[in-house]
Design an enzyme around this catalytic site. Structure first.
Site, short mmCIF file in Angstrom:
data_model
loop_
_atom_site.label_atom_id
_atom_site.label_comp_id
_atom_site.label_asym_id
_atom_site.label_seq_id
_atom_site.Cartn_x
_atom_site.Cartn_y
_atom_site.Cartn_z
N GLY A 165 52.21 -25.63 -8.00
CA GLY A 165 51.24 -24.69 -7.43
C GLY A 165 49.81 -25.18 -7.57
CE LYS A 180 59.25 -17.36 0.99
NZ LYS A 180 58.86 -16.44 -0.10
NE ARG A 239 55.49 -28.84 -15.67
CZ ARG A 239 55.83 -27.80 -14.93
NH1 ARG A 239 56.63 -26.87 -15.40
NH2 ARG A 239 55.35 -27.68 -13.71
N GLY A 269 57.92 -29.67 -7.46
CA GLY A 269 59.03 -29.97 -8.37
C GLY A 269 60.20 -30.64 -7.68
P1 ADP Z 1 58.83 -28.42 -3.77
O1 ADP Z 1 59.43 -27.95 -5.08
O2 ADP Z 1 58.86 -29.91 -3.64
O3 ADP Z 1 57.48 -27.83 -3.51
P2 ADP Z 1 60.16 -26.36 -2.27
O4 ADP Z 1 60.47 -25.65 -3.54
O5 ADP Z 1 59.18 -25.78 -1.33
O6 ADP Z 1 59.78 -27.88 -2.58
O7 ADP Z 1 61.50 -26.52 -1.42
C1 ADP Z 1 62.63 -27.16 -1.94
C2 ADP Z 1 63.89 -26.46 -1.51
O8 ADP Z 1 63.96 -26.33 -0.10
C3 ADP Z 1 65.12 -27.22 -1.93
O9 ADP Z 1 65.88 -26.42 -2.80
C4 ADP Z 1 65.86 -27.47 -0.63
O10 ADP Z 1 67.27 -27.33 -0.75
C5 ADP Z 1 65.30 -26.41 0.28
N1 ADP Z 1 65.45 -26.79 1.70
C6 ADP Z 1 64.92 -27.84 2.31
N2 ADP Z 1 65.30 -27.89 3.60
C7 ADP Z 1 66.10 -26.84 3.81
C8 ADP Z 1 66.83 -26.33 4.94
N3 ADP Z 1 66.79 -26.97 6.11
N4 ADP Z 1 67.55 -25.20 4.78
C9 ADP Z 1 67.59 -24.57 3.59
N5 ADP Z 1 66.93 -24.99 2.48
C10 ADP Z 1 66.19 -26.11 2.60
MG MG Z 2 60.43 -26.10 -5.59
#
Ligand code: ADP
Ligand code: MG
Length: 396
Positions: A376, A201, A40, A353
């Protein structure tokens, strides 16, 4: 709806001898005062170097963490100012406050080429409330305003929105690059447009899924999010991370995809284990997830199928890892998707992230058309929502 008016680049402004207040997003991950990832900071350097090279002096404003409107020792910007000074090879002066007599005196004392960093703007209770008084006081510190904080553009705060009412307002290079790249996904993306969405989520990303299903040709679901779609499809998901409350919403997305002829893919096989700390996982078909195990990654057949769909795309958007990629036994699916996105010659955008970290880990970051710095903010942009920080820069 996007308001009328154009966004001007800071490069159009005559800044020689002027003081420019630059809103940057230096909200870096800190570990006991050490910067764990400086992306960043480095992402803002082109704008800062350009302004300095054109004879401006800079007043830098950033937030760091969530101090909730009061000073916090751990969330001071000192380590960030020090690292910025090293990167630019200049001294970065630091005010111990956001606005006040000290900041005013220090700002007025700046020579062309000088840099002053104000203290964490979220130490001020007025920041997150977009308090007019804070916006006005920030504005008194400079002649012009440049916003390069794309990661904060989805927030209507004093330093991202209120201040633009008081000063000639311009966009920085990073903010412009983000809205140009993300804009290509929203306005007329080249078809086939493939979106890959995963992560932890579903509920966080329902809005973006609903929006994407209206414009993509294929939607590939992975990560823990896939478990909710599997549950909606009548599968047992054992101990998997799942959101039963989001099953109806998942079904609505599946219906919407069917009506529009969008190819919506969910895993056919997954990697399960009894704990995410297991030294290895077992590949099973999604019909065979037993009660004592959880799905931690998409399986090899799913990964291959997803890679093959991605290879046909002319536009790709990826947000959210396919599994618990932080753990080696469950990283395979995410790394396969990263390589597939990188291999094609589609216009590719990766946001979020953790997804960006996965792309970096796979060593393919330089083969992605655009890596978004705003988690976000990039999701809200792709949802088609106007970002307050961007709208505040429009001038007719
Ligand atoms: P981003 O930061 O790319 O938007 P998120 O924060 O939504 O992604 O999700 C990332 C997290 O989701 C990671 O910490 C990963 O370990 C978790 N994750 C992905 N698949 C699973 C799963 N099947 N069960 C539990 N956690 C998961
Ligand atoms: Mg994340």
């Amino acid at each position: 709806m996007t308001a009328a008016g154009t966004i001007r680049s800071h490069r159009e402004a005559d800044v020689a001898g002027k003081r420019v207040l630059v809103r940057v997003d230096f909200n870096v991950p800190l570990d006991a005062g050490r910067i764990r990832d400086e992306t960043r900071i480095t992402s803002a350097l082109p704008t800062l170097r350009s302004l300095l090279g054109r004879g401006a002096s800079l007043v830098l404003v950033s937030h760091l963490g969530r101090p909730k409107g009061k000073p916090s020792k751990e969330l001071r910007l000192a380590p960030v100012a020090a690292r910025l000074g090293e990167l630019l090879a200049v001294d970065v002066a630091r005010s111990p406050e956001v606005v006040g007599l000290i900041s005013t005196t220090m700002a007025e004392g700046l020579e062309p080429g000088g840099i002053l960093m104000l203290e964490n703007v979220r130490f001020e209770p007025g920041e997150e409330k977009n308090a007019p008084e804070l916006a006005r006081r920030l504005a008194t510190l400079a002649d012009l305003y440049v916003d390069d904080a794309f990661g904060a553009a989805h927030r209507a705060h004093a330093s991202t929105v209120g201040i633009a009412e008081h000063l000639p307002a311009y966009a920085g290079d990073l903010l412009l690059a983000e809205i140009q790249a993300l804009g290509r996904l929203v306005d007329d993306p080249a078809s086939p447009f493939v979106a890959v969405v995963g992560g932890a989520k579903v509920s966080d990303k329902l809005a973006v899924l609903q929006r994407l299903v209206e414009r993509v040709d294929a939607l590939l679901i992975g990560g823990a999010m896939a478990n909710t779609f599997l549950l909606a499809d009548g599968k047992s998901v054992g101990e998997s991370l799942v959101e039963p409350a989001a099953v109806d919403a998942a079904n609505a997305i599946v219906d919407s995809a069917r009506q529009r002829g969008v190819q919506l893919l969910i895993p056919t096989d997954v990697v399960v284990a009894t704990s995410m700390d297991s030294p290895d996982g077992t590949v099973v078909a999604v019909d065979n997830i037993t009660g004592d195990t959880a799905a931690y990654d998409i399986g090899p057949a799913t990964a291959e199928r997803y890679a093959s769909v991605i290879s046909t795309a002319r536009t790709v958007f990826w947000n959210g890892p396919m599994g618990v990629f932080e753990k080696a036994p469950f990283a395979t699916g995410t790394l396969a998707v990263a390589r597939a996105v990188a291999a094609g010659d589609a216009f590719s955008v990766v946001g979020g992230g953790d997804s960006v970290a996965a792309v970096t880990e796979a060593g393919v970051a330089d083969q992605i058309s655009h890596i978004s710095t705003g988690g976000g903010a990039s999701l809200e942009f792709v949802e088609g929502r106007a970002l307050p920080g961007v709208e505040a820069l429009r001038r007719s």
